[in-house]
Design a protein around this motif. Structure first.
Motif, mmCIF file in Angstrom:
data_model
loop_
_atom_site.group_PDB
_atom_site.id
_atom_site.type_symbol
_atom_site.label_atom_id
_atom_site.label_comp_id
_atom_site.label_asym_id
_atom_site.label_seq_id
_atom_site.Cartn_x
_atom_site.Cartn_y
_atom_site.Cartn_z
ATOM 1 N N VAL A 34 -10.646 -20.703 -39.878
ATOM 2 C CA VAL A 34 -9.239 -20.936 -39.252
ATOM 3 C C VAL A 34 -9.263 -20.359 -38.014
ATOM 4 C CG1 VAL A 34 -6.583 -20.702 -39.469
ATOM 5 C CG2 VAL A 34 -8.193 -21.707 -41.399
ATOM 6 N N ALA A 35 -9.754 -18.932 -37.933
ATOM 7 C CA ALA A 35 -9.637 -18.089 -36.938
ATOM 8 C C ALA A 35 -10.566 -18.864 -35.649
ATOM 9 C CB ALA A 35 -10.069 -16.924 -37.146
ATOM 10 N N ILE A 36 -11.699 -19.353 -36.021
ATOM 11 C CA ILE A 36 -12.668 -19.688 -35.284
ATOM 12 C C ILE A 36 -12.334 -21.131 -34.373
ATOM 13 C CG2 ILE A 36 -15.097 -20.616 -34.670
ATOM 14 C CD1 ILE A 36 -16.049 -18.323 -36.879
ATOM 15 N N ASN A 37 -11.524 -21.882 -35.281
ATOM 16 C CA ASN A 37 -11.163 -23.167 -34.735
ATOM 17 C C ASN A 37 -9.909 -22.766 -33.886
ATOM 18 O OD1 ASN A 37 -13.189 -24.804 -36.243
ATOM 19 N ND2 ASN A 37 -11.770 -25.105 -38.063
ATOM 20 N N ASP A 38 -9.069 -21.983 -34.075
ATOM 21 C CA ASP A 38 -7.998 -21.652 -33.592
ATOM 22 C C ASP A 38 -8.382 -21.114 -32.081
ATOM 23 O OD1 ASP A 38 -5.218 -21.267 -32.977
ATOM 24 O OD2 ASP A 38 -5.473 -19.130 -33.039
ATOM 25 N N GLY A 147 -17.782 -14.341 -18.649
ATOM 26 C CA GLY A 147 -17.956 -14.231 -20.243
ATOM 27 C C GLY A 147 -16.573 -14.212 -20.780
ATOM 28 N N TYR A 148 -16.524 -14.427 -22.116
ATOM 29 C CA TYR A 148 -15.376 -14.599 -23.009
ATOM 30 C C TYR A 148 -15.414 -13.560 -24.083
ATOM 31 C CZ TYR A 148 -14.422 -18.861 -20.402
ATOM 32 O OH TYR A 148 -14.157 -19.833 -19.333
ATOM 33 N N LEU A 149 -14.321 -13.028 -24.385
ATOM 34 C CA LEU A 149 -14.140 -12.144 -25.520
ATOM 35 C C LEU A 149 -13.243 -12.941 -26.454
ATOM 36 C CD1 LEU A 149 -14.049 -9.531 -27.386
ATOM 37 C CD2 LEU A 149 -12.226 -8.913 -25.791
ATOM 38 N N LEU A 150 -13.606 -13.364 -27.803
ATOM 39 C CA LEU A 150 -12.719 -14.136 -28.807
ATOM 40 C C LEU A 150 -12.275 -12.947 -29.572
ATOM 41 C CD1 LEU A 150 -14.423 -16.424 -27.249
ATOM 42 C CD2 LEU A 150 -14.710 -17.214 -29.727
ATOM 43 N N PHE A 151 -10.908 -12.633 -29.371
ATOM 44 C CA PHE A 151 -10.533 -11.545 -30.067
ATOM 45 C C PHE A 151 -9.326 -11.964 -31.184
ATOM 46 C CE2 PHE A 151 -7.266 -7.820 -30.323
ATOM 47 C CZ PHE A 151 -8.037 -6.913 -30.309
ATOM 48 N N ALA A 152 -9.705 -11.798 -32.427
ATOM 49 C CA ALA A 152 -8.782 -12.229 -33.409
ATOM 50 C C ALA A 152 -8.398 -10.998 -34.433
ATOM 51 C CB ALA A 152 -9.339 -13.271 -34.166
ATOM 52 N N GLU A 153 -7.257 -10.593 -34.677
ATOM 53 C CA GLU A 153 -6.693 -9.254 -35.341
ATOM 54 C C GLU A 153 -5.713 -9.508 -36.133
ATOM 55 O OE1 GLU A 153 -7.627 -6.432 -36.006
ATOM 56 O OE2 GLU A 153 -9.787 -6.880 -35.319
ATOM 57 N N GLN A 196 -3.702 -18.961 -23.483
ATOM 58 C CA GLN A 196 -4.941 -18.398 -24.345
ATOM 59 C C GLN A 196 -4.665 -17.489 -25.443
ATOM 60 O OE1 GLN A 196 -5.528 -18.414 -20.402
ATOM 61 N NE2 GLN A 196 -6.065 -20.510 -20.980
ATOM 62 N N VAL A 197 -3.388 -17.435 -25.831
ATOM 63 C CA VAL A 197 -2.990 -16.584 -26.786
ATOM 64 C C VAL A 197 -2.202 -17.222 -27.663
ATOM 65 C CG1 VAL A 197 -1.587 -14.437 -27.624
ATOM 66 C CG2 VAL A 197 -2.735 -14.581 -25.109
ATOM 67 N N SER A 198 -2.337 -17.016 -29.179
ATOM 68 C CA SER A 198 -1.658 -17.495 -29.911
ATOM 69 C C SER A 198 -1.524 -16.405 -31.385
ATOM 70 C CB SER A 198 -2.649 -18.598 -30.965
ATOM 71 O OG SER A 198 -3.698 -17.967 -31.755
ATOM 72 N N TYR A 199 -0.149 -16.913 -32.031
ATOM 73 C CA TYR A 199 0.140 -15.955 -32.939
ATOM 74 C C TYR A 199 0.165 -16.582 -34.357
ATOM 75 C CZ TYR A 199 1.863 -13.238 -28.920
ATOM 76 O OH TYR A 199 1.863 -12.786 -27.491
ATOM 77 N N THR A 230 1.953 -10.734 -37.263
ATOM 78 C CA THR A 230 0.836 -10.046 -38.121
ATOM 79 C C THR A 230 -0.277 -10.438 -37.699
ATOM 80 O OG1 THR A 230 1.238 -12.010 -39.803
ATOM 81 C CG2 THR A 230 2.496 -10.076 -40.260
ATOM 82 N N LEU A 231 -0.629 -11.434 -36.884
ATOM 83 C CA LEU A 231 -1.843 -11.798 -36.353
ATOM 84 C C LEU A 231 -1.774 -12.390 -34.787
ATOM 85 C CD1 LEU A 231 -3.034 -14.413 -39.129
ATOM 86 C CD2 LEU A 231 -3.831 -12.088 -38.673
ATOM 87 N N VAL A 232 -2.975 -11.800 -34.265
ATOM 88 C CA VAL A 232 -3.049 -12.423 -32.811
ATOM 89 C C VAL A 232 -4.417 -12.595 -32.465
ATOM 90 C CG1 VAL A 232 -3.517 -9.912 -32.183
ATOM 91 C CG2 VAL A 232 -2.503 -11.669 -30.444
#
Length: 247
Positions: A34-38, A147-153, A196-199, A230-232
């Protein structure tokens, strides 16, 4: 649990439950996938062609199949500070028939060359790191300009719940809010806009009831801006050199 020394002096060892969970179907299907698709949907332009992709904190390698499918990398790299996890990552890559170059390292001291990576994937790793500023500087160093940082936390609002404290282990002194993580990314120099940000407000990240009341129609989920996130997820770009030149 580990029969070999960790490659980070500040490594926080995961619980036995946590280590098991990171190879579960729930982790792979409801969290990683789910995170990678988002993150893919947050790109504001075409993906880099045949990119070099690094999974920083690759754990047991469960991301490899999704990163390969979504980003079609010319080279897939992985790093982790736990030698046992790296061995499991290698076994996962072999099982999938994928060529993955694995190097053991602390995220605060990555063993990769300057400006050698097109996409750096950091998923549910950063909140485990004690030396967060140093790790983010390392992400910046190894990324190519543009380049891109794919940050999911997960944020402090989730990590500091009794369930997560009971089942998992984290360095609590470094946990941050969603805004705290975004400010850190910008302070390092990364660029991103609101698009470029989702919650994500996923069922497993609900700190109180795992979304059960909403699932049964007993409560509506609070909208963005009226809840503690709770997620970004962020797709952040390292500017091109020309972008860094002051007028």
């Amino acid at each position: 649990m580990n029969d070999q020394a960790y490659l980070s002096k500040t490594y926080v060892e995961e619980t036995r439950f946590g280590f098991w969970f990171l190879r579960s179907h729930t982790w792979q299907h409801h969290v990683l996938r789910v995170a990678i698709n988002d993150l893919r949907q947050l790109f504001d332009g075409p993906l880099p062609e045949a990119p070099v992709v690094l999974d920083a904190g690759c754990g047991q390698g469960k991301s490899f199949q999704y990163l390969h499918k979504v980003f079609a990398p010319s080279q897939l790299l992985g790093t982790d500070a736990d030698p046992h996890s790296l061995r499991l990552s290698q076994a996962e890559a072999t099982r999938l028939g994928l060529s993955v170059e694995l190097r053991g390292s602390d995220c605060a001291q990555l063993q990769f060359a300057d400006e050698s990576v097109d996409i750096l994937f950091c998923h549910q790793t950063f909140h485990h790191l004690v030396e967060q500023e140093q790790a983010l500087a390392e992400f910046w160093r190894v990324l190519k300009p543009g380049g891109y940082l794919l940050f999911a936390e997960s944020t402090e609002a989730y990590i500091d719940t009794w369930v997560i404290r009971w089942l998992f282990r984290h360095p609590m002194q470094v946990q941050k809010s969603a805004d705290g993580y975004l400010q850190m990314l910008r302070a390092q120099g990364f660029e991103f806009g609101p698009q470029q940000v989702s919650y994500p407000y996923l069922w497993w990240s609900r700190s109180s009831d795992f979304g059960l009341l909403e699932r049964f129609g007993l409560r509506k989920p609070p909208p963005v801006g009226q809840r503690e996130e709770t997620l970004v997820n962020v797709v952040a770009r390292k500017p091109l050199r020309a972008d860094l030149v002051q007028p």
